[in-house]
Design a protein around this motif. Structure first.
Motif, PDB file in Angstrom:
ATOM      1  N   ALA A 138       8.148  -2.268  -1.216  1.00 59.70           N
ATOM      2  CA  ALA A 138       8.961  -1.866  -0.194  1.00 59.70           C
ATOM      3  C   ALA A 138       9.161  -2.660   1.179  1.00 59.70           C
ATOM      4  CB  ALA A 138       8.922  -0.515   0.329  1.00 59.70           C
ATOM      5  N   VAL A 139      10.223  -3.146   1.740  1.00 57.21           N
ATOM      6  CA  VAL A 139      10.496  -3.903   2.654  1.00 57.21           C
ATOM      7  C   VAL A 139      11.207  -3.657   3.676  1.00 57.21           C
ATOM      8  CG1 VAL A 139      11.206  -6.395   3.636  1.00 57.21           C
ATOM      9  CG2 VAL A 139      10.153  -6.129   1.703  1.00 57.21           C
ATOM     10  N   GLU A 140      10.679  -3.162   5.089  1.00 58.45           N
ATOM     11  CA  GLU A 140      11.512  -2.427   6.044  1.00 58.45           C
ATOM     12  C   GLU A 140      11.528  -3.377   7.360  1.00 58.45           C
ATOM     13  OE1 GLU A 140      11.073   2.072   5.830  1.00 58.45           O
ATOM     14  OE2 GLU A 140       9.036   1.348   5.787  1.00 58.45           O
ATOM     15  N   LEU A 141      12.586  -3.739   7.672  1.00 54.74           N
ATOM     16  CA  LEU A 141      12.926  -4.812   8.764  1.00 54.74           C
ATOM     17  C   LEU A 141      13.596  -4.214   9.953  1.00 54.74           C
ATOM     18  CD1 LEU A 141      14.160  -7.715   6.443  1.00 54.74           C
ATOM     19  CD2 LEU A 141      11.644  -7.329   7.110  1.00 54.74           C
ATOM     20  N   PHE A 142      13.191  -4.222  11.186  1.00 52.24           N
ATOM     21  CA  PHE A 142      13.673  -3.569  12.432  1.00 52.24           C
ATOM     22  C   PHE A 142      13.913  -4.802  13.332  1.00 52.24           C
ATOM     23  CE2 PHE A 142      11.162  -0.341  10.450  1.00 52.24           C
ATOM     24  CZ  PHE A 142      12.176   1.052  11.037  1.00 52.24           C
TER      25      PHE A 142
END
Length: 297
Positions: free
Chosen positions: A250-254
């Motif tokens: 999983a990749v979460e980019l803010f």
């Protein structure tokens, strides 16, 4: 003029199909049970809230049906997938301390050659654990944090931020394999770029799945604050086997206001790999993301 290996026409699939011995590796049992999830958390020495999150995600996984969208996953049987494999080494910041077989694999794939010539920092994961991580002083002096996400969980300042952000863009209820990821995730990267900070050279993480019949579940969490700028590169690969392997990272980019993130990923999977990765970004007002993705096998 001589061509460079990075040109697509020159990529040789066989370099990704070289396998290493699994002698000395630690493997949990195949399948998905609360006991396996608890053992993963124990090995990571995680805070209680993360164990609770894992167990709730496991319950969600068992309640949900397989997705009806996308390609067939009829050949994937989680009862035969090992969700945690620890290589015969611990994480090192010195390349010479990495075992020769693992080091040789990454050398063939261009790591750390790329680090020496171009990158501001490199992380290398082998199966379920980071085996190498290093960042140049020029990046750290800017206040940039680049570490394994598990390492950051043991720092009180970053634990609070991770708890606030972790799997909020990709909640376990999103789909069955997001729930699986929430239950058994292992390894991955944490990047924090302070407001107004601009890094001229990329950071890179590389994930190598070597074990036969196993899964890899790394989690990438990147936070680029207002008016900051970052280029982050991810690479993945696995050898060819005659049994199913699984990649469900999983990749979460803010990305903050007026901030810029260039996220580049190249994945080199063999035909026996079920790649069920999930990636998502949230970009604030006037922020910008360049998303470059490529895969071949």
């Amino acid at each position: 003029m001589a061509k460079k290996r990075s040109e697509v026409a020159d990529i040789d699939r066989t370099i990704y199909d070289i396998t290493d011995s699994e002698e000395g590796f630690e493997k949990l049992d195949a399948g998905l049970t609360p006991e396996i999830v608890e053992e993963i958390s124990r090995r990571k020495d995680e805070p209680q809230w993360m164990l609770d999150f894992r167990l709730k995600s496991l319950e969600t996984y068992h309640r949900m049906s397989n997705p009806t969208w996308g390609p067939s996953i009829a050949g994937l049987d989680m009862d035969n997938i090992v969700t945690y494999v620890k290589p015969n080494t611990d994480q090192s910041a010195t390349w010479d301390e990495v075992p020769d077989d693992i080091k040789n694999t990454f050398e063939r794939l261009g790591i750390p050659e790329a680090e020496r010539s171009y990158l501001a920092g490199v992380g290398a994961q082998y199966d379920s654990e980071l085996v190498y991580h290093n960042m140049q002083d020029t990046a750290s002096k800017l206040g940039i944090v680049y570490s394994g996400i598990e390492e950051a969980l043991h720092e009180p300042r970053w634990e609070a931020l991770i708890r606030e952000k972790f799997m909020t863009l990709i909640p376990p209820t999103d789909h069955k394999f997001a729930a699986l990821h929430g239950a058994v995730w292992s390894g991955g990267s944490f990047v924090y770029v302070p407001a107004g900070t601009k890094l001229d050279f990329p950071l890179q993480s590389y994930f190598r799945l070597n074990a036969k019949g196993a899964g890899q579940f790394e989690h990438t969490l990147i936070i680029v604050e207002d008016d900051a700028d970052l280029h982050f590169i991810e690479g993945c690969s696995a050898p060819k086997y005659n049994v199913a392997n699984l990649h469900a990272g999983a990749v979460e980019l803010f990305v903050g206001k007026r901030a810029h993130l260039r996220y580049s990923t190249i994945e080199n999977w063999s035909k026996n790999m079920y790649n069920l990765n999930t990636k998502r970004a949230r970009v604030d007002d006037e922020g910008e993301i360049e998303w470059i993705s490529g895969s071949f096998g």
